[in-house]
Scaffold this motif. Structure first.
Motif, PDB file in Angstrom:
ATOM      1  N   LYS A  22       0.819  -1.214   0.000  1.00  0.00           N
ATOM      2  CA  LYS A  22       0.000   0.000   0.000  1.00  0.00           C
ATOM      3  C   LYS A  22       0.854   1.266   0.000  1.00  0.00           C
ATOM      4  CE  LYS A  22      -0.654   0.002   5.043  1.00  0.00           C
ATOM      5  NZ  LYS A  22      -1.650  -0.120   6.131  1.00  0.00           N
ATOM      6  N   GLU A  23       2.119   1.135   0.445  1.00  0.00           N
ATOM      7  CA  GLU A  23       3.016   2.296   0.455  1.00  0.00           C
ATOM      8  C   GLU A  23       3.570   2.626  -0.934  1.00  0.00           C
ATOM      9  OE1 GLU A  23       5.211   2.515   4.618  1.00  0.00           O
ATOM     10  OE2 GLU A  23       5.176   0.453   3.893  1.00  0.00           O
ATOM     11  N   LEU A  24       3.230   1.814  -1.930  1.00  0.00           N
ATOM     12  CA  LEU A  24       3.632   2.119  -3.296  1.00  0.00           C
ATOM     13  C   LEU A  24       3.093   3.477  -3.737  1.00  0.00           C
ATOM     14  CD1 LEU A  24       5.044   1.068  -5.878  1.00  0.00           C
ATOM     15  CD2 LEU A  24       2.863   0.004  -6.527  1.00  0.00           C
ATOM     16  N   ALA A  25       1.953   3.865  -3.182  1.00  0.00           N
ATOM     17  CA  ALA A  25       1.352   5.163  -3.528  1.00  0.00           C
ATOM     18  C   ALA A  25       2.236   6.329  -3.099  1.00  0.00           C
ATOM     19  CB  ALA A  25      -0.026   5.280  -2.878  1.00  0.00           C
ATOM     20  N   ASP A  26       3.163   6.089  -2.153  1.00  0.00           N
ATOM     21  CA  ASP A  26       4.096   7.137  -1.739  1.00  0.00           C
ATOM     22  C   ASP A  26       5.287   7.252  -2.697  1.00  0.00           C
ATOM     23  OD1 ASP A  26       2.525   7.571   0.520  1.00  0.00           O
ATOM     24  OD2 ASP A  26       3.631   6.085   1.706  1.00  0.00           O
ATOM     25  N   VAL A  27       5.431   6.234  -3.554  1.00  0.00           N
ATOM     26  CA  VAL A  27       6.586   6.170  -4.452  1.00  0.00           C
ATOM     27  C   VAL A  27       6.188   6.501  -5.890  1.00  0.00           C
ATOM     28  CG1 VAL A  27       8.439   4.645  -5.292  1.00  0.00           C
ATOM     29  CG2 VAL A  27       7.580   4.379  -2.956  1.00  0.00           C
ATOM     30  N   CYS A  28       4.939   6.204  -6.239  1.00  0.00           N
ATOM     31  CA  CYS A  28       4.461   6.385  -7.619  1.00  0.00           C
ATOM     32  C   CYS A  28       3.132   7.135  -7.640  1.00  0.00           C
ATOM     33  CB  CYS A  28       4.239   5.019  -8.286  1.00  0.00           C
ATOM     34  SG  CYS A  28       5.709   4.019  -8.445  1.00  0.00           S
ATOM     35  N   ASP A  29       2.927   7.896  -8.671  1.00  0.00           N
ATOM     36  CA  ASP A  29       1.662   8.587  -8.907  1.00  0.00           C
ATOM     37  C   ASP A  29       0.707   7.607  -9.593  1.00  0.00           C
ATOM     38  OD1 ASP A  29      -0.464  10.155  -9.792  1.00  0.00           O
ATOM     39  OD2 ASP A  29       0.814  11.819 -10.434  1.00  0.00           O
ATOM     40  N   ARG A  30      -0.427   7.317  -8.949  1.00  0.00           N
ATOM     41  CA  ARG A  30      -1.384   6.360  -9.516  1.00  0.00           C
ATOM     42  C   ARG A  30      -1.816   6.739 -10.931  1.00  0.00           C
ATOM     43  NH1 ARG A  30      -4.269   3.046  -5.625  1.00  0.00           N
ATOM     44  NH2 ARG A  30      -3.679   3.587  -3.487  1.00  0.00           N
ATOM     45  N   ARG A  31      -1.885   8.029 -11.215  1.00  0.00           N
ATOM     46  CA  ARG A  31      -2.411   8.480 -12.513  1.00  0.00           C
ATOM     47  C   ARG A  31      -1.486   8.130 -13.674  1.00  0.00           C
ATOM     48  NH1 ARG A  31      -3.014  14.616 -10.786  1.00  0.00           N
ATOM     49  NH2 ARG A  31      -0.984  13.982  -9.943  1.00  0.00           N
ATOM     50  N   SER A  32      -0.196   7.984 -13.395  1.00  0.00           N
ATOM     51  CA  SER A  32       0.761   7.709 -14.469  1.00  0.00           C
ATOM     52  C   SER A  32       1.595   6.466 -14.170  1.00  0.00           C
ATOM     53  CB  SER A  32       1.678   8.917 -14.687  1.00  0.00           C
ATOM     54  OG  SER A  32       2.349   9.247 -13.479  1.00  0.00           O
ATOM     55  N   THR A  33       0.973   5.502 -13.515  1.00  0.00           N
ATOM     56  CA  THR A  33       1.657   4.259 -13.172  1.00  0.00           C
ATOM     57  C   THR A  33       0.813   3.077 -13.642  1.00  0.00           C
ATOM     58  OG1 THR A  33       2.734   5.221 -11.230  1.00  0.00           O
ATOM     59  CG2 THR A  33       2.535   2.823 -11.272  1.00  0.00           C
ATOM     60  N   ILE A  34       1.472   2.089 -14.216  1.00  0.00           N
ATOM     61  CA  ILE A  34       0.799   0.850 -14.605  1.00  0.00           C
ATOM     62  C   ILE A  34       1.497  -0.299 -13.892  1.00  0.00           C
ATOM     63  CG2 ILE A  34       0.230  -0.729 -16.492  1.00  0.00           C
ATOM     64  CD1 ILE A  34       0.112   1.680 -18.356  1.00  0.00           C
ATOM     65  N   LEU A  35       0.718  -1.075 -13.157  1.00  0.00           N
ATOM     66  CA  LEU A  35       1.247  -2.257 -12.482  1.00  0.00           C
ATOM     67  C   LEU A  35       1.154  -3.445 -13.436  1.00  0.00           C
ATOM     68  CD1 LEU A  35      -0.448  -1.936  -8.958  1.00  0.00           C
ATOM     69  CD2 LEU A  35       1.525  -0.696  -9.894  1.00  0.00           C
ATOM     70  N   PHE A 150      13.388   1.797  -8.332  1.00  0.00           N
ATOM     71  CA  PHE A 150      13.204   1.395  -6.931  1.00  0.00           C
ATOM     72  C   PHE A 150      12.846  -0.080  -6.823  1.00  0.00           C
ATOM     73  CE2 PHE A 150       8.982   2.581  -8.413  1.00  0.00           C
ATOM     74  CZ  PHE A 150       8.177   1.553  -7.923  1.00  0.00           C
ATOM     75  N   LEU A 151      13.074  -0.619  -5.629  1.00  0.00           N
ATOM     76  CA  LEU A 151      12.583  -1.942  -5.236  1.00  0.00           C
ATOM     77  C   LEU A 151      11.866  -1.768  -3.907  1.00  0.00           C
ATOM     78  CD1 LEU A 151      15.661  -2.567  -6.595  1.00  0.00           C
ATOM     79  CD2 LEU A 151      14.775  -4.863  -6.277  1.00  0.00           C
ATOM     80  N   LEU A 152      10.660  -2.277  -3.828  1.00  0.00           N
ATOM     81  CA  LEU A 152       9.870  -2.192  -2.605  1.00  0.00           C
ATOM     82  C   LEU A 152       9.657  -3.607  -2.062  1.00  0.00           C
ATOM     83  CD1 LEU A 152       6.915   0.137  -1.875  1.00  0.00           C
ATOM     84  CD2 LEU A 152       6.642  -2.294  -1.391  1.00  0.00           C
TER      85      LEU A 152
END
Length: 343
Positions: A22-35, A150-152
């Protein structure tokens, strides 16, 4: 969450240990990120992907081919992903390899990061910037070397792993200990797989220790000109066995390490083969298997580490100290075929 920063290959790589997905949101912008994940990870953790743009790949090494990359790139174009986007691979080594490769070539390079979900990926596959696909049966023959941003690390993702996947990860951990760190090897001898599954703090410390060990090697040698070659211990024959038998990567590497130890014994006078074999068995990994040695040797002739009629082979001087020897094929064939006859 513990944050560590490294400069590798002129790029900054952030490591986030003790994190949660859930802390991925602190590293990436949801609007311009594709998982990007695979079917198995998505099925096990689908609720964690809510609110994110997600692509789901077919699972397994058999799908780590160029056609899968072409499909991934086509989907990125359909979604109108531009150079401001971040691609995040959430999965094991197959996913991180493919995502890193796709990110390296899409629009000549976009940002990417990894959330490894297997022990093997956490300690090895996701680290170092090697990305790519197999070409037929030949592993990782096509690809790039490019560092992730990064690596999380979220060890809670390991809770759904079957025991075999834990064992495959420990093959790489044993490899690291054998080539570089005697104190880690002794720690592994003192425990077993179930100990680390029970002891969360010990597991996280072991993962971090291995991640940092590999990172320091890669940092000093990003393009595999010197010490990074040591990370191939057990892999040269291991990959050839994997191609021929269908054994999982960790199992094939374990067997490859055993043969490499015997080869080290003959060429360098290595005296601790039994200790290595015992440790491998202690973590539920195989030390022998039925395979066609002649065919494996033929596969090795197309290995990336070949140099004309010789092969760069990682051997052990002693536990915790390895080096790379250029072994000519006739000598290698004679020794390995003789070992295969005795097995």
């Amino acid at each position: 969450m513990i944050s560590k920063k490294f400069d590798i290959q002129g790029s900054r790589v952030d490591y986030f240990f003790g994190a949660r997905l859930k802390e991925l949101a602190d590293v990436c912008d949801r609007r311009s990120t594709i998982l990007v994940t695979d079917e198995n990870v998505f099925a096990a953790h689908s609720t964690r992907f809510k609110g994110w743009q997600t692509m789901v790949l077919k699972a397994g090494e058999a799908n780590k081919q160029q056609w899968a990359i072409d499909s991934l790139l086509a989907q990125l174009m359909e979604r109108e992903a531009d150079r401001s986007f971040t691609l995040v691979g959430i999965g094991g080594g197959v996913v991180t390899d493919m995502v890193g490769y796709a990110a390296a070539v899409y629009m000549r390079g976009i940002r990417c990061g990894f959330v490894p979900t297997t022990l093997l990926a956490m300690v090895d596959a996701a680290i170092g910037g090697k990305n790519g696909v197999d070409a037929g049966i030949y592993k990782n023959l096509v690809g790039t070397i490019r560092q992730p941003a990064f690596l999380l690390y979220d060890t809670s993702l390991l809770s759904t792993l079957p025991e075999a996947e834990w064992q495959h990860g420990f093959a790489e951990i044993i490899k690291h200990a054998a080539i570089k760190k005697l104190s880690m090897f002794k720690e592994l001898q003192a425990h077993d797989l179930q100990y680390y599954r029970r002891k969360k703090a010990s597991l996280e410390a072991l993962i971090q220790q291995n991640a940092l060990l590999k990172t320091k090697i890669v940092q000093a040698d990003p393009f595999e000109k010197a010490d990074r070659k040591l990370l191939n211990f057990g892999h040269t024959l291991g990959h050839a066995i994997e191609n021929d038998t269908g054994l999982a990567h960790g199992q094939a590497v374990a067997i490859g390490m055993v043969y490499a130890a015997h080869l080290s014994q003959q060429l360098l006078g290595f005296r601790q083969t039994l200790s290595l074999v015992d440790c491998i068995e202690q973590y539920g990994l195989p030390t022998h298997a039925r395979f066609d040695m002649a065919k494996a040797l033929q596969n090795m002739r197309l290995d990336k580490k070949r140099e004309r009629q010789a092969l760069h082979f990682v051997l052990l001087e002693k536990l915790g100290k390895a080096n790379v020897q250029l072994v000519d094929f006739p000598q290698l064939e004679n020794i390995l075929l003789s070992l295969d006859t005795k097995a």
